[in-house]
Design a protein around this motif. Structure first.
Motif, mmCIF file in Angstrom:
data_model
loop_
_atom_site.group_PDB
_atom_site.id
_atom_site.type_symbol
_atom_site.label_atom_id
_atom_site.label_comp_id
_atom_site.label_asym_id
_atom_site.label_seq_id
_atom_site.Cartn_x
_atom_site.Cartn_y
_atom_site.Cartn_z
ATOM 1 N N ILE A 68 -39.599 41.224 50.048
ATOM 2 C CA ILE A 68 -39.190 42.502 50.633
ATOM 3 C C ILE A 68 -38.374 42.287 51.897
ATOM 4 C CG2 ILE A 68 -40.058 44.593 51.751
ATOM 5 C CD1 ILE A 68 -42.398 44.461 49.698
ATOM 6 N N SER A 69 -38.786 41.337 52.727
ATOM 7 C CA SER A 69 -38.031 41.032 53.939
ATOM 8 C C SER A 69 -36.603 40.620 53.598
ATOM 9 C CB SER A 69 -38.720 39.915 54.715
ATOM 10 O OG SER A 69 -37.971 39.552 55.853
ATOM 11 N N GLY A 70 -36.451 39.796 52.564
ATOM 12 C CA GLY A 70 -35.115 39.357 52.156
ATOM 13 C C GLY A 70 -34.229 40.506 51.721
ATOM 14 N N PHE A 71 -34.791 41.446 50.975
ATOM 15 C CA PHE A 71 -33.986 42.577 50.502
ATOM 16 C C PHE A 71 -33.614 43.517 51.643
ATOM 17 C CE2 PHE A 71 -34.918 41.067 46.372
ATOM 18 C CZ PHE A 71 -33.990 41.662 45.521
ATOM 19 N N ILE A 72 -34.529 43.715 52.588
ATOM 20 C CA ILE A 72 -34.258 44.623 53.698
ATOM 21 C C ILE A 72 -33.215 44.054 54.653
ATOM 22 C CG2 ILE A 72 -35.278 45.635 55.779
ATOM 23 C CD1 ILE A 72 -37.848 46.000 54.213
ATOM 24 N N HIS A 73 -33.287 42.745 54.890
ATOM 25 C CA HIS A 73 -32.422 42.126 55.898
ATOM 26 C C HIS A 73 -31.195 41.440 55.306
ATOM 27 C CE1 HIS A 73 -36.428 42.300 57.995
ATOM 28 N NE2 HIS A 73 -35.635 42.943 58.831
ATOM 29 N N VAL B 12 -41.236 51.186 49.471
ATOM 30 C CA VAL B 12 -41.511 50.360 48.294
ATOM 31 C C VAL B 12 -42.531 51.068 47.409
ATOM 32 C CG1 VAL B 12 -42.374 48.129 47.474
ATOM 33 C CG2 VAL B 12 -41.084 48.253 49.613
ATOM 34 N N ILE B 13 -42.311 50.997 46.092
ATOM 35 C CA ILE B 13 -43.319 51.366 45.106
ATOM 36 C C ILE B 13 -43.666 50.099 44.343
ATOM 37 C CG2 ILE B 13 -43.842 52.689 43.016
ATOM 38 C CD1 ILE B 13 -41.918 54.835 44.000
ATOM 39 N N GLN C 95 -51.038 45.550 53.217
ATOM 40 C CA GLN C 95 -50.852 44.669 54.369
ATOM 41 C C GLN C 95 -49.429 44.145 54.425
ATOM 42 O OE1 GLN C 95 -53.481 43.762 56.767
ATOM 43 N NE2 GLN C 95 -51.517 43.453 57.781
ATOM 44 N N VAL C 96 -48.859 43.842 53.261
ATOM 45 C CA VAL C 96 -47.459 43.417 53.191
ATOM 46 C C VAL C 96 -46.559 44.472 53.829
ATOM 47 C CG1 VAL C 96 -45.520 43.086 51.607
ATOM 48 C CG2 VAL C 96 -47.680 41.897 51.190
ATOM 49 N N CYS C 97 -46.734 45.721 53.428
ATOM 50 C CA CYS C 97 -45.880 46.793 53.956
ATOM 51 C C CYS C 97 -46.083 46.975 55.448
ATOM 52 C CB CYS C 97 -46.159 48.094 53.210
ATOM 53 S SG CYS C 97 -45.561 48.090 51.512
ATOM 54 N N ASP C 98 -47.335 46.918 55.903
ATOM 55 C CA ASP C 98 -47.606 47.040 57.337
ATOM 56 C C ASP C 98 -46.911 45.939 58.121
ATOM 57 O OD1 ASP C 98 -49.183 49.232 56.814
ATOM 58 O OD2 ASP C 98 -51.091 48.149 56.991
ATOM 59 N N ASP C 99 -46.997 44.714 57.638
ATOM 60 C CA ASP C 99 -46.412 43.586 58.354
ATOM 61 C C ASP C 99 -44.887 43.608 58.329
ATOM 62 O OD1 ASP C 99 -48.986 42.828 58.841
ATOM 63 O OD2 ASP C 99 -48.939 40.999 57.609
ATOM 64 N N MET C 100 -44.313 44.129 57.251
ATOM 65 C CA MET C 100 -42.855 44.181 57.127
ATOM 66 C C MET C 100 -42.256 45.444 57.735
ATOM 67 S SD MET C 100 -41.896 41.364 55.830
ATOM 68 C CE MET C 100 -43.254 40.664 56.792
ATOM 69 N N GLY C 101 -43.114 46.374 58.155
ATOM 70 C CA GLY C 101 -42.622 47.612 58.750
ATOM 71 C C GLY C 101 -41.902 48.502 57.765
#
Length: 220
Positions: A133-138, A148-149, A164-170
């Motif tokens: 997710i971080s790669g796609f956002i940045h 994200v769904i 937790q993934v979503c929380d950490d990635m904002g």
């Protein structure tokens, strides 16, 4: 920026569940009395038939390979003028185009300034989703990825780890669909018969229970 609720359902790869989720959301909103205008990135003619079957109006192709950005914007505005919500289904992976990301769903999202909802198949991973997710956002020239769904989610523990993934990635978690093999379009590649209406009630119920559909109506 349009004030009509709108979003583009995209994914990291084909087979992540874009069509299932887009079609389910279209059916849900239509059943609730919203006028839904569907769109499809690229020249695809199969997914547009799925869309039209549940929305009761034609789904419009948005293709930046065959048409100019201005023409794509005109199509989008014209067919969505009377809509209560506009839903675009992406194609392939978000950044997959005919030349790098040219012609991709990401390019369509940028051209239209539409927020993107990333559909992620989470069946074989947990915290590794954070790196994806971080790669796609940045990624350079990334569109507005609003949330994200997660699709094919297993246990409650799996759900907690993905939150937790979503929380950490904002990034906002907009839904988690459980594994359900009955939702797979088994005959997608065999020449589909659209002469009989498909039963979408189970899918609509699943979407209503597991996706934050009211929150999606706040995206524009």
């Amino acid at each position: 920026m349009s004030h009509t609720p709108q979003f583009l359902i995209a994914a990291p790869t084909s087979g992540s569940g874009k069509t299932t989720i887009a079609r389910g959301l279209m059916a849900l909103y239509t059943a609730k009395g919203y006028v839904v205008q569907p769109y499809k990135c690229g020249p695809d003619y199969i997914d547009t038939k799925f869309h039209a079957a549940v929305c009761g109006r034609p789904s419009i192709n948005l293709d930046t390979f065959m048409a100019t950005p201005d023409h794509v914007r005109q199509l989008y505005r014209h067919y969505g003028e009377d809509a209560d919500v506009r839903i675009v289904e992406g194609m392939m992976g978000l950044y997959d185009g005919y030349e790098r990301d040219e012609g991709s769903s990401a390019q369509v999202a940028r051209v239209l300034d539409v927020p993107v909802v990333l559909t992620v198949d989470a069946r074989s991973a947990a915290y590794s989703m954070a790196a994806l997710i971080s790669g796609f956002i940045h990624f350079p020239r990334a569109p507005r990825i609003q949330g994200v769904i997660f699709n094919k989610v297993g246990s409650q523990r799996h759900r907690d780890m993905l939150r937790q993934v979503c929380d950490d990635m904002g990034v906002e978690c907009l839904g988690m669909l459980p594994k359900d093999d009955t939702l797979t379009n088994q005959s997608r590649y065999l020449g589909l018969d659209f002469s009989q209406p498909a039963t979408v009630a189970p899918l609509t119920s699943l979407i209503q229970e597991n996706v934050r559909w009211e929150r999606l109506l706040q995206l524009s």
